[in-house]
Design an enzyme around this catalytic site. Structure first.
Site, PDB file in Angstrom:
ATOM      1  N   HIS A   1      29.291  46.102  37.202  1.00 58.39           N
ATOM      2  CA  HIS A   1      30.320  45.165  37.643  1.00 58.39           C
ATOM      3  C   HIS A   1      31.676  45.844  37.473  1.00 58.39           C
ATOM      4  CE1 HIS A   1      30.215  44.710  33.294  1.00 58.39           C
ATOM      5  NE2 HIS A   1      31.425  44.152  33.354  1.00 58.39           N
TER       6      HIS A   1
ATOM      7  N   HIS B   1      36.266  45.490  36.948  1.00 59.27           N
ATOM      8  CA  HIS B   1      37.412  44.748  36.455  1.00 59.27           C
ATOM      9  C   HIS B   1      38.690  45.274  37.088  1.00 59.27           C
ATOM     10  CE1 HIS B   1      35.106  42.819  33.260  1.00 59.27           C
ATOM     11  NE2 HIS B   1      34.566  44.007  33.007  1.00 59.27           N
TER      12      HIS B   1
ATOM     13  N   HIS C   1      31.796  49.383  35.666  1.00 57.45           N
ATOM     14  CA  HIS C   1      31.038  49.917  34.539  1.00 57.45           C
ATOM     15  C   HIS C   1      29.798  49.061  34.312  1.00 57.45           C
ATOM     16  CE1 HIS C   1      32.897  47.271  31.079  1.00 57.45           C
ATOM     17  NE2 HIS C   1      32.786  46.595  32.190  1.00 57.45           N
TER      18      HIS C   1
ATOM     19  N   CYS D   1      27.037  41.764  31.174  1.00 59.21           N
ATOM     20  CA  CYS D   1      27.728  43.046  31.358  1.00 59.21           C
ATOM     21  C   CYS D   1      26.788  44.251  31.316  1.00 59.21           C
ATOM     22  CB  CYS D   1      28.852  43.210  30.336  1.00 59.21           C
ATOM     23  SG  CYS D   1      30.193  42.040  30.617  1.00 59.21           S
TER      24      CYS D   1
ATOM     25  N   HIS E   1      38.986  53.006  40.824  1.00 64.21           N
ATOM     26  CA  HIS E   1      37.893  52.938  41.792  1.00 64.21           C
ATOM     27  C   HIS E   1      36.746  53.891  41.461  1.00 64.21           C
ATOM     28  CE1 HIS E   1      40.760  50.510  43.992  1.00 64.21           C
ATOM     29  NE2 HIS E   1      39.719  50.017  44.636  1.00 64.21           N
TER      30      HIS E   1
ATOM     31  N   GLU F   1      41.187  43.470  30.275  1.00 70.32           N
ATOM     32  CA  GLU F   1      40.009  43.514  31.142  1.00 70.32           C
ATOM     33  C   GLU F   1      39.968  42.312  32.086  1.00 70.32           C
ATOM     34  OE1 GLU F   1      36.106  44.958  29.484  1.00 70.32           O
ATOM     35  OE2 GLU F   1      35.570  42.872  29.863  1.00 70.32           O
TER      36      GLU F   1
END
Length: 152
Positions: free
Chosen positions: A29, A31, A16, A25, A75, A136
């Protein structure tokens, strides 16, 4: 009969970016999310019922969460559709990437609200969503509790 809480845990990988954010952020990137889903209900007390003694079959809960959350978000890269990230989303989709456009900033807080709504709609009438925990990172997570959100 007693009310019992049942929890099942899931994991999925999601990318995201937070448009307009003032930190790292804002960049795309990902998680390794961990999602804990807790439901509450009364165990089935009919001895002739195939699910006797269960609040809900873990497999049934898994099917709901897998279809609504894991299979959709795993994904994939998630962007707020009300930002210029839609251009990046289109470019990624055109190259065969899994991209989701949502109506919210894709933070853990907003994702857990979205997940609660989706899961609640799919649960049997005698089962209630009690809580969600979306982790996260190892040290950062968002939690949703039904008791804090009585309007759902």
């Amino acid at each position: 009969m007693s009310k019992i809480r049942i929890t099942k845990q899931f994991s999925f990988e999601t990318g995201h970016a937070l448009y307009g954010y003032d930190g790292k952020c804002k960049n795309v990137h990902g998680h390794s999310y961990k999602l804990s889903v807790t439901v509450i209900g009364t165990p089935i007390n009919n001895t002739d019922h195939v699910k006797y003694g269960m609040v809900i079959d873990f497999g049934d809960l898994k099917k709901i969460v897998k279809e609504e959350i894991v299979d959709v978000f795993d994904h994939a890269t998630v962007f707020n559709k009300n930002t210029p990230h839609v251009e990046l989303a289109k470019a990624l989709k055109d190259r065969g990437h899994s991209v989701m456009l949502v109506d919210y900033q894709p933070t853990s807080e907003m994702m857990v609200i979205d997940f609660a709504e989706k899961i609640t709609q799919r649960l049997p009438k005698h089962i209630s969503l009690f809580a969600l925990k979306l982790q996260e990172t190892e040290t950062s997570y968002a939690e949703w509790y039904a008791s804090d959100n009585a309007s759902l």
